[in-house]
Design a protein around this motif. Structure first.
Motif, PDB file in Angstrom:
ATOM      1  N   HIS A 142      73.858  53.872  63.656  1.00  0.00           N
ATOM      2  CA  HIS A 142      73.946  54.148  62.215  1.00  0.00           C
ATOM      3  C   HIS A 142      72.756  53.730  61.374  1.00  0.00           C
ATOM      4  O   HIS A 142      72.542  54.290  60.299  1.00  0.00           O
ATOM      5  CB  HIS A 142      75.196  53.482  61.635  1.00  0.00           C
ATOM      6  CG  HIS A 142      76.483  54.067  62.103  1.00  0.00           C
ATOM      7  ND1 HIS A 142      77.070  55.157  61.494  1.00  0.00           N
ATOM      8  CD2 HIS A 142      77.295  53.746  63.138  1.00  0.00           C
ATOM      9  CE1 HIS A 142      78.189  55.466  62.127  1.00  0.00           C
ATOM     10  NE2 HIS A 142      78.352  54.629  63.124  1.00  0.00           N
ATOM     11  N   VAL A 143      72.010  52.704  61.779  1.00  0.00           N
ATOM     12  CA  VAL A 143      70.922  52.240  60.905  1.00  0.00           C
ATOM     13  C   VAL A 143      69.562  52.476  61.563  1.00  0.00           C
ATOM     14  O   VAL A 143      69.470  52.676  62.782  1.00  0.00           O
ATOM     15  CB  VAL A 143      71.075  50.748  60.508  1.00  0.00           C
ATOM     16  CG1 VAL A 143      72.450  50.481  59.887  1.00  0.00           C
ATOM     17  CG2 VAL A 143      70.822  49.821  61.684  1.00  0.00           C
ATOM     18  N   ALA A 144      68.522  52.475  60.729  1.00  0.00           N
ATOM     19  CA  ALA A 144      67.160  52.703  61.219  1.00  0.00           C
ATOM     20  C   ALA A 144      66.819  51.702  62.321  1.00  0.00           C
ATOM     21  O   ALA A 144      67.270  50.547  62.290  1.00  0.00           O
ATOM     22  CB  ALA A 144      66.170  52.569  60.061  1.00  0.00           C
ATOM     23  N   ARG A 145      65.991  52.157  63.264  1.00  0.00           N
ATOM     24  CA  ARG A 145      65.720  51.335  64.434  1.00  0.00           C
ATOM     25  C   ARG A 145      65.171  49.952  64.062  1.00  0.00           C
ATOM     26  O   ARG A 145      65.530  48.956  64.662  1.00  0.00           O
ATOM     27  CB  ARG A 145      64.721  52.065  65.347  1.00  0.00           C
ATOM     28  CG  ARG A 145      64.730  51.514  66.761  1.00  0.00           C
ATOM     29  CD  ARG A 145      63.644  52.103  67.625  1.00  0.00           C
ATOM     30  NE  ARG A 145      63.722  53.564  67.654  1.00  0.00           N
ATOM     31  CZ  ARG A 145      62.781  54.336  68.209  1.00  0.00           C
ATOM     32  NH1 ARG A 145      61.714  53.783  68.758  1.00  0.00           N
ATOM     33  NH2 ARG A 145      62.906  55.656  68.194  1.00  0.00           N
ATOM     34  N   ARG A 146      64.298  49.911  63.040  1.00  0.00           N
ATOM     35  CA  ARG A 146      63.684  48.618  62.668  1.00  0.00           C
ATOM     36  C   ARG A 146      64.703  47.654  62.044  1.00  0.00           C
ATOM     37  O   ARG A 146      64.429  46.469  61.907  1.00  0.00           O
ATOM     38  CB  ARG A 146      62.521  48.835  61.702  1.00  0.00           C
ATOM     39  CG  ARG A 146      62.966  49.451  60.396  1.00  0.00           C
ATOM     40  CD  ARG A 146      62.030  49.156  59.233  1.00  0.00           C
ATOM     41  NE  ARG A 146      62.671  49.615  58.014  1.00  0.00           N
ATOM     42  CZ  ARG A 146      62.197  50.554  57.223  1.00  0.00           C
ATOM     43  NH1 ARG A 146      61.043  51.123  57.482  1.00  0.00           N
ATOM     44  NH2 ARG A 146      62.867  50.926  56.136  1.00  0.00           N
ATOM     45  N   ASP A 147      65.853  48.185  61.630  1.00  0.00           N
ATOM     46  CA  ASP A 147      66.882  47.324  61.030  1.00  0.00           C
ATOM     47  C   ASP A 147      67.853  46.737  62.050  1.00  0.00           C
ATOM     48  O   ASP A 147      68.593  45.805  61.730  1.00  0.00           O
ATOM     49  CB  ASP A 147      67.708  48.118  60.001  1.00  0.00           C
ATOM     50  CG  ASP A 147      66.908  48.487  58.763  1.00  0.00           C
ATOM     51  OD1 ASP A 147      66.017  47.700  58.373  1.00  0.00           O
ATOM     52  OD2 ASP A 147      67.183  49.566  58.190  1.00  0.00           O
ATOM     53  N   VAL A 148      67.881  47.304  63.264  1.00  0.00           N
ATOM     54  CA  VAL A 148      68.926  46.912  64.220  1.00  0.00           C
ATOM     55  C   VAL A 148      68.867  45.421  64.561  1.00  0.00           C
ATOM     56  O   VAL A 148      69.867  44.710  64.441  1.00  0.00           O
ATOM     57  CB  VAL A 148      68.860  47.762  65.517  1.00  0.00           C
ATOM     58  CG1 VAL A 148      69.836  47.225  66.569  1.00  0.00           C
ATOM     59  CG2 VAL A 148      69.182  49.221  65.212  1.00  0.00           C
ATOM     60  N   GLU A 149      67.684  44.946  64.987  1.00  0.00           N
ATOM     61  CA  GLU A 149      67.606  43.545  65.431  1.00  0.00           C
ATOM     62  C   GLU A 149      67.858  42.543  64.313  1.00  0.00           C
ATOM     63  O   GLU A 149      68.663  41.619  64.491  1.00  0.00           O
ATOM     64  CB  GLU A 149      66.262  43.275  66.122  1.00  0.00           C
ATOM     65  CG  GLU A 149      66.100  43.998  67.465  1.00  0.00           C
ATOM     66  CD  GLU A 149      67.226  43.682  68.455  1.00  0.00           C
ATOM     67  OE1 GLU A 149      67.669  42.528  68.511  1.00  0.00           O
ATOM     68  OE2 GLU A 149      67.676  44.608  69.156  1.00  0.00           O
ATOM     69  N   PRO A 150      67.206  42.698  63.134  1.00  0.00           N
ATOM     70  CA  PRO A 150      67.530  41.735  62.068  1.00  0.00           C
ATOM     71  C   PRO A 150      68.990  41.804  61.630  1.00  0.00           C
ATOM     72  O   PRO A 150      69.629  40.761  61.420  1.00  0.00           O
ATOM     73  CB  PRO A 150      66.586  42.114  60.924  1.00  0.00           C
ATOM     74  CG  PRO A 150      65.788  43.274  61.368  1.00  0.00           C
ATOM     75  CD  PRO A 150      66.059  43.551  62.796  1.00  0.00           C
ATOM     76  N   THR A 186      69.541  47.715  54.765  1.00  0.00           N
ATOM     77  CA  THR A 186      69.220  48.619  55.880  1.00  0.00           C
ATOM     78  C   THR A 186      69.091  50.043  55.348  1.00  0.00           C
ATOM     79  O   THR A 186      69.612  50.372  54.288  1.00  0.00           O
ATOM     80  CB  THR A 186      70.329  48.624  56.961  1.00  0.00           C
ATOM     81  OG1 THR A 186      71.554  49.073  56.372  1.00  0.00           O
ATOM     82  CG2 THR A 186      70.521  47.252  57.569  1.00  0.00           C
ATOM     83  N   THR A 187      68.376  50.880  56.093  1.00  0.00           N
ATOM     84  CA  THR A 187      68.327  52.308  55.771  1.00  0.00           C
ATOM     85  C   THR A 187      69.034  53.056  56.900  1.00  0.00           C
ATOM     86  O   THR A 187      69.042  52.585  58.046  1.00  0.00           O
ATOM     87  CB  THR A 187      66.876  52.814  55.649  1.00  0.00           C
ATOM     88  OG1 THR A 187      66.108  52.262  56.716  1.00  0.00           O
ATOM     89  CG2 THR A 187      66.264  52.377  54.320  1.00  0.00           C
ATOM     90  N   PRO A 188      69.634  54.216  56.576  1.00  0.00           N
ATOM     91  CA  PRO A 188      70.379  54.937  57.615  1.00  0.00           C
ATOM     92  C   PRO A 188      69.460  55.404  58.753  1.00  0.00           C
ATOM     93  O   PRO A 188      68.277  55.664  58.535  1.00  0.00           O
ATOM     94  CB  PRO A 188      70.959  56.146  56.867  1.00  0.00           C
ATOM     95  CG  PRO A 188      70.926  55.778  55.421  1.00  0.00           C
ATOM     96  CD  PRO A 188      69.744  54.882  55.258  1.00  0.00           C
ATOM     97  N   ALA A 189      70.032  55.511  59.942  1.00  0.00           N
ATOM     98  CA  ALA A 189      69.286  56.020  61.091  1.00  0.00           C
ATOM     99  C   ALA A 189      68.794  57.430  60.769  1.00  0.00           C
ATOM    100  O   ALA A 189      69.510  58.219  60.143  1.00  0.00           O
ATOM    101  CB  ALA A 189      70.181  56.046  62.319  1.00  0.00           C
ATOM    102  N   SER A 191      66.582  58.403  58.672  1.00  0.00           N
ATOM    103  CA  SER A 191      66.008  58.669  57.346  1.00  0.00           C
ATOM    104  C   SER A 191      64.486  58.634  57.437  1.00  0.00           C
ATOM    105  O   SER A 191      63.920  58.112  58.392  1.00  0.00           O
ATOM    106  CB  SER A 191      66.516  57.638  56.337  1.00  0.00           C
ATOM    107  OG  SER A 191      66.028  56.358  56.677  1.00  0.00           O
ATOM    108  N   ALA A 192      63.839  59.181  56.425  1.00  0.00           N
ATOM    109  CA  ALA A 192      62.376  59.359  56.457  1.00  0.00           C
ATOM    110  C   ALA A 192      61.625  58.060  56.750  1.00  0.00           C
ATOM    111  O   ALA A 192      60.660  58.057  57.510  1.00  0.00           O
ATOM    112  CB  ALA A 192      61.910  59.947  55.133  1.00  0.00           C
ATOM    113  N   ASP A 193      62.084  56.933  56.160  1.00  0.00           N
ATOM    114  CA  ASP A 193      61.360  55.673  56.375  1.00  0.00           C
ATOM    115  C   ASP A 193      62.008  54.793  57.440  1.00  0.00           C
ATOM    116  O   ASP A 193      61.765  53.602  57.501  1.00  0.00           O
ATOM    117  CB  ASP A 193      61.228  54.898  55.047  1.00  0.00           C
ATOM    118  CG  ASP A 193      62.582  54.705  54.371  1.00  0.00           C
ATOM    119  OD1 ASP A 193      63.556  55.353  54.806  1.00  0.00           O
ATOM    120  OD2 ASP A 193      62.656  53.926  53.423  1.00  0.00           O
ATOM    121  N   GLY A 194      62.898  55.387  58.279  1.00  0.00           N
ATOM    122  CA  GLY A 194      63.562  54.589  59.321  1.00  0.00           C
ATOM    123  C   GLY A 194      62.578  54.271  60.389  1.00  0.00           C
ATOM    124  O   GLY A 194      62.639  54.619  61.469  1.00  0.00           O
TER     125      GLY A 194
END
Lengths: 194, 194
Positions: A142-150, A186-189, A191-194
């Motif tokens: 559901h969330v952008a890849r860079r948001d998963v770990e944090p 977080t930004t959605p998976a 999305s442009a800046d994900g």
């Protein structure tokens, strides 16, 4: 270990191993790492101490086998596709593992014994990854890849300290509040800046 | 305990206690709870085992005295008044306590031994509160009261899992990212909806 494969075909050996490893796991979650002695395991499983020594020469061998079995048997709530509902369910499952499944004591054991070598470090990773796999999968979907770990660290970490160190009961309201706070950044998976 | 006060006036007794408790603390952070035996403590401190038993009859008495001393001597970075700088400094200090101060092992010890009674539960609270006091003070000074506890759990918990379970080095960039994520869902102290 050539004999390992042959032995594994013998149903008596398979049963002995399963009984002993299960007894070890019970001792480990109920009373901690130090309760796992060959004598205590043999007594609980109903086998001779020599049998236990034969298959698992050290206490660490016993602990390792028990942690692997606990992780192999772990299950997680099925995902529904609803981000908030799935995250709450995964977090509630994690909190339940910590308290009722004594995951807190298992995690503490591998941290306390961290200087005993690579096997313990591997068990620590295995336990943490097993305990958080459900949440990681939900976040990854559901969330952008860079948001998963944090996001994973924020969610699992906050529940861990609330349950384990503050002795708090994390009810639905607490979990929902944590989920909203973490999702706010977080930004959605996809999305442009994900 | 009338004799306690009299004894405390004797400088030799004061010195003995300090030496023994310090030796216990070293064993505890270096090798964990199980390394704390009366024999090991006596050897390290350079006193007779009987002396150690006389003052601290059980291993838990030794552990308790050592944890209290470690907490009494803990210090935290001075606050500058800049929310982000102070939070980052407090988090970096907490991460450093976990790794170099072996706070991770101390916390793990009290969790693993949680079923040994109220003293252990009190030590767990004391360690957690001491380790997080700096961050709590910074948050209390800057964010709405209702945000303090969740923000504290999110910040300390995320650093704890990253350092202790994922074995990550939490550098300034990681800490800044966590701080921004957590502050995104807080309101300033004293604001209308705080």
């Amino acid at each position: 270990m050539a004999s390992e494969t042959e032995e594994a075909l013998d149903p008596r050996v398979v049963r002995t191993r399963r009984d002993v490893v299960r007894a070890t796991g019970e001792l480990l979650v109920e009373d901690g790492w130090d309760a796992v002695t060959h004598a205590a395991v043999a007594r609980r499983a109903g086998y001779a101490k020599a049998t236990v020594y034969a298959h698992w020469p050290t206490r660490l061998d016993l602990v390792e086998a028990a942690v692997e079995l606990i992780c192999d048997e772990a299950d997680h709530p099925a995902a529904t596709g609803d981000l908030r509902a799935d995250l709450r369910a995964a977090l509630a499952d994690f909190a339940d593992d910590l308290t009722h499944g004594h995951l807190d004591r298992l995690l503490a054991g591998v941290v306390e014994h961290a200087n005993e070598g690579d096997v313990v470090a591997r068990l620590r990773t295995r336990l943490y990854e097993t305990g958080t796999a459900g949440m990681r999968a939900v976040l990854a979907a559901h969330v952008a890849r860079r948001d998963v770990e944090p996001a994973l660290a924020l969610l699992t970490g906050s529940v861990l300290v609330l349950v384990t160190f503050e002795g708090r009961r994390v009810d639905a309201a607490v979990l929902d509040d944590l989920v909203e706070r973490v999702l706010a950044s977080t930004t959605p998976a996809g999305s442009a800046d994900g």
